[in-house]
Design a protein around this motif. Sequence first.
Motif, PDB file in Angstrom:
ATOM      1  N   CYS A 199       6.379  -9.693 -11.413  1.00 24.60           N
ATOM      2  CA  CYS A 199       5.005  -9.202 -11.340  1.00 24.60           C
ATOM      3  C   CYS A 199       5.040  -7.809 -10.715  1.00 24.60           C
ATOM      4  O   CYS A 199       5.859  -7.550  -9.812  1.00 24.60           O
ATOM      5  CB  CYS A 199       4.176 -10.162 -10.488  1.00 24.60           C
ATOM      6  N   ALA A 200       4.189  -6.926 -11.192  1.00 25.71           N
ATOM      7  CA  ALA A 200       4.208  -5.555 -10.679  1.00 25.71           C
ATOM      8  C   ALA A 200       2.815  -4.946 -10.730  1.00 25.71           C
ATOM      9  O   ALA A 200       1.952  -5.397 -11.491  1.00 25.71           O
ATOM     10  CB  ALA A 200       5.182  -4.693 -11.495  1.00 25.71           C
ATOM     11  N   LEU A 201       2.620  -3.920  -9.926  1.00 22.17           N
ATOM     12  CA  LEU A 201       1.365  -3.173  -9.976  1.00 22.17           C
ATOM     13  C   LEU A 201       1.640  -1.681  -9.980  1.00 22.17           C
ATOM     14  O   LEU A 201       2.700  -1.217  -9.550  1.00 22.17           O
ATOM     15  CB  LEU A 201       0.443  -3.540  -8.817  1.00 22.17           C
ATOM     16  N   SER A 202       0.652  -0.950 -10.471  1.00 22.47           N
ATOM     17  CA  SER A 202       0.689   0.504 -10.446  1.00 22.47           C
ATOM     18  C   SER A 202      -0.708   0.975 -10.090  1.00 22.47           C
ATOM     19  O   SER A 202      -1.698   0.429 -10.593  1.00 22.47           O
ATOM     20  CB  SER A 202       1.118   1.052 -11.813  1.00 22.47           C
ATOM     21  N   ASP A 203      -0.786   1.988  -9.248  1.00 24.62           N
ATOM     22  CA  ASP A 203      -2.088   2.447  -8.776  1.00 24.62           C
ATOM     23  C   ASP A 203      -2.166   3.973  -8.871  1.00 24.62           C
ATOM     24  O   ASP A 203      -2.187   4.659  -7.847  1.00 24.62           O
ATOM     25  CB  ASP A 203      -2.326   1.976  -7.340  1.00 24.62           C
ATOM     26  N   PRO A 204      -2.201   4.505 -10.074  1.00 26.46           N
ATOM     27  CA  PRO A 204      -2.206   5.965 -10.206  1.00 26.46           C
ATOM     28  C   PRO A 204      -3.442   6.620  -9.611  1.00 26.46           C
ATOM     29  O   PRO A 204      -3.376   7.753  -9.123  1.00 26.46           O
ATOM     30  CB  PRO A 204      -2.132   6.190 -11.724  1.00 26.46           C
ATOM     31  N   GLN A 205      -4.550   5.924  -9.612  1.00 21.89           N
ATOM     32  CA  GLN A 205      -5.749   6.507  -9.000  1.00 21.89           C
ATOM     33  C   GLN A 205      -5.592   6.612  -7.492  1.00 21.89           C
ATOM     34  O   GLN A 205      -6.286   7.398  -6.840  1.00 21.89           O
ATOM     35  CB  GLN A 205      -6.977   5.664  -9.356  1.00 21.89           C
ATOM     36  N   GLY A 206      -4.674   5.822  -6.941  1.00 18.14           N
ATOM     37  CA  GLY A 206      -4.360   5.908  -5.522  1.00 18.14           C
ATOM     38  C   GLY A 206      -3.324   6.977  -5.232  1.00 18.14           C
ATOM     39  O   GLY A 206      -2.904   7.134  -4.086  1.00 18.14           O
ATOM     40  N   GLY A 207      -2.897   7.689  -6.282  1.00 15.60           N
ATOM     41  CA  GLY A 207      -2.014   8.824  -6.071  1.00 15.60           C
ATOM     42  C   GLY A 207      -0.570   8.610  -6.461  1.00 15.60           C
ATOM     43  O   GLY A 207       0.251   9.500  -6.280  1.00 15.60           O
ATOM     44  N   SER A 208      -0.221   7.442  -7.034  1.00 14.26           N
ATOM     45  CA  SER A 208       1.169   7.223  -7.386  1.00 14.26           C
ATOM     46  C   SER A 208       1.255   6.453  -8.693  1.00 14.26           C
ATOM     47  O   SER A 208       0.525   5.480  -8.894  1.00 14.26           O
ATOM     48  CB  SER A 208       1.892   6.432  -6.298  1.00 14.26           C
ATOM     49  N   GLU A 209       2.165   6.880  -9.560  1.00 15.07           N
ATOM     50  CA  GLU A 209       2.379   6.185 -10.824  1.00 15.07           C
ATOM     51  C   GLU A 209       3.505   5.164 -10.744  1.00 15.07           C
ATOM     52  O   GLU A 209       3.819   4.514 -11.729  1.00 15.07           O
ATOM     53  CB  GLU A 209       2.694   7.197 -11.924  1.00 15.07           C
ATOM     54  N   LYS A 210       4.119   5.033  -9.600  1.00 13.48           N
ATOM     55  CA  LYS A 210       5.270   4.130  -9.502  1.00 13.48           C
ATOM     56  C   LYS A 210       4.828   2.695  -9.705  1.00 13.48           C
ATOM     57  O   LYS A 210       3.677   2.322  -9.443  1.00 13.48           O
ATOM     58  CB  LYS A 210       5.921   4.261  -8.126  1.00 13.48           C
ATOM     59  N   LEU A 211       5.765   1.876 -10.175  1.00 13.44           N
ATOM     60  CA  LEU A 211       5.568   0.437 -10.231  1.00 13.44           C
ATOM     61  C   LEU A 211       6.067  -0.166  -8.921  1.00 13.44           C
ATOM     62  O   LEU A 211       7.143   0.178  -8.448  1.00 13.44           O
ATOM     63  CB  LEU A 211       6.336  -0.171 -11.403  1.00 13.44           C
ATOM     64  N   VAL A 212       5.264  -1.082  -8.367  1.00  8.18           N
ATOM     65  CA  VAL A 212       5.668  -1.855  -7.193  1.00  8.18           C
ATOM     66  C   VAL A 212       5.886  -3.281  -7.666  1.00  8.18           C
ATOM     67  O   VAL A 212       4.963  -3.907  -8.206  1.00  8.18           O
ATOM     68  CB  VAL A 212       4.588  -1.805  -6.092  1.00  8.18           C
ATOM     69  N   PHE A 213       7.098  -3.789  -7.496  1.00 10.71           N
ATOM     70  CA  PHE A 213       7.489  -5.078  -8.043  1.00 10.71           C
ATOM     71  C   PHE A 213       7.526  -6.165  -6.980  1.00 10.71           C
ATOM     72  O   PHE A 213       7.818  -5.914  -5.805  1.00 10.71           O
ATOM     73  CB  PHE A 213       8.898  -4.994  -8.654  1.00 10.71           C
ATOM     74  N   GLY A 214       7.290  -7.401  -7.428  1.00  9.57           N
ATOM     75  CA  GLY A 214       7.626  -8.553  -6.627  1.00  9.57           C
ATOM     76  C   GLY A 214       9.121  -8.820  -6.715  1.00  9.57           C
ATOM     77  O   GLY A 214       9.857  -8.112  -7.414  1.00  9.57           O
ATOM     78  N   LYS A 215       9.573  -9.879  -6.045  1.00  9.82           N
ATOM     79  CA  LYS A 215      11.006 -10.156  -5.974  1.00  9.82           C
ATOM     80  C   LYS A 215      11.553 -10.818  -7.229  1.00  9.82           C
ATOM     81  O   LYS A 215      12.760 -10.913  -7.397  1.00  9.82           O
ATOM     82  CB  LYS A 215      11.312 -11.028  -4.765  1.00  9.82           C
ATOM     83  N   GLY A 216      10.672 -11.299  -8.077  1.00  8.18           N
ATOM     84  CA  GLY A 216      11.130 -11.943  -9.300  1.00  8.18           C
ATOM     85  C   GLY A 216      11.211 -13.454  -9.165  1.00  8.18           C
ATOM     86  O   GLY A 216      11.453 -13.986  -8.075  1.00  8.18           O
TER      87      GLY A 216
END
Lengths: 114, 112
Positions: free
Chosen positions: A90-107
């Motif tokens: 599972c992952a999220l991305s928050d470009p409106q918060g200033g970052s395009e990176k994906l933040v992942f769970g541990k799997g």
Amino acid sequence: GDSVTQMEGPVTLSEEAFLTINCTYTATGYPSLFWYVQYPGEGLQLLLKATKADDKGSNKGFEATYRKETTSFHLEKGSVQVSDSAVYFCALSDPQGGSEKLVFGKGTKLTVNP
Amino acid sequence: DTGVSQDPRHKITKRGQNVTFRCDPISEHNRLYWYRQTLGQGPEFLTYFQNEAQLEKSRLLSDRFSAERPKGSFSTLEIQRTEQGDSAMYLCASSPTWETQYFGPGTRLLVL
């Protein structure tokens, strides 16, 4: 900062069983949410995504609904197959918060037995 | 195959050596990302380029790490004076927009 927490594995199911993998998130903005899958020996592949609250992402019989009130994006499939054996992220991305990176769970590793 | 490619796929090196990895994104994708994945963990963001500009760097990216994308096409990630803690899978992804990132197969680094 933003974070994703997903159900610890491994998960072992029999073919045709119902699958749920829980995912919750913490974000300061309004993130987009993703499920990625990693089959044995292969790279990460996007499975499905949802970009706003109440959106449902679906693909290959999998689906997940973006629930803002519970900050969740649980992955479900009604009838799993042996070929679904993989690690799910599972992952999220928050470009409106200033970052395009994906933040992942541990799997979560899923094994489906015939 | 028009997917993201990475080279080498595997690298074994001795502590203290320098290593360089290459990533070739999908053609015309202007965004390129580097992540690191250790065993049993999800990928962690390292850095991100839009065309040749490096727009974001993680605090994980110590001074020993440097990434470039000189012509806005392929990218290199160099690790100087490798340490055993650098052992991981290094993933590259590219994207035409922020919404969907396409990942390469990764470079597995082992530092002895």
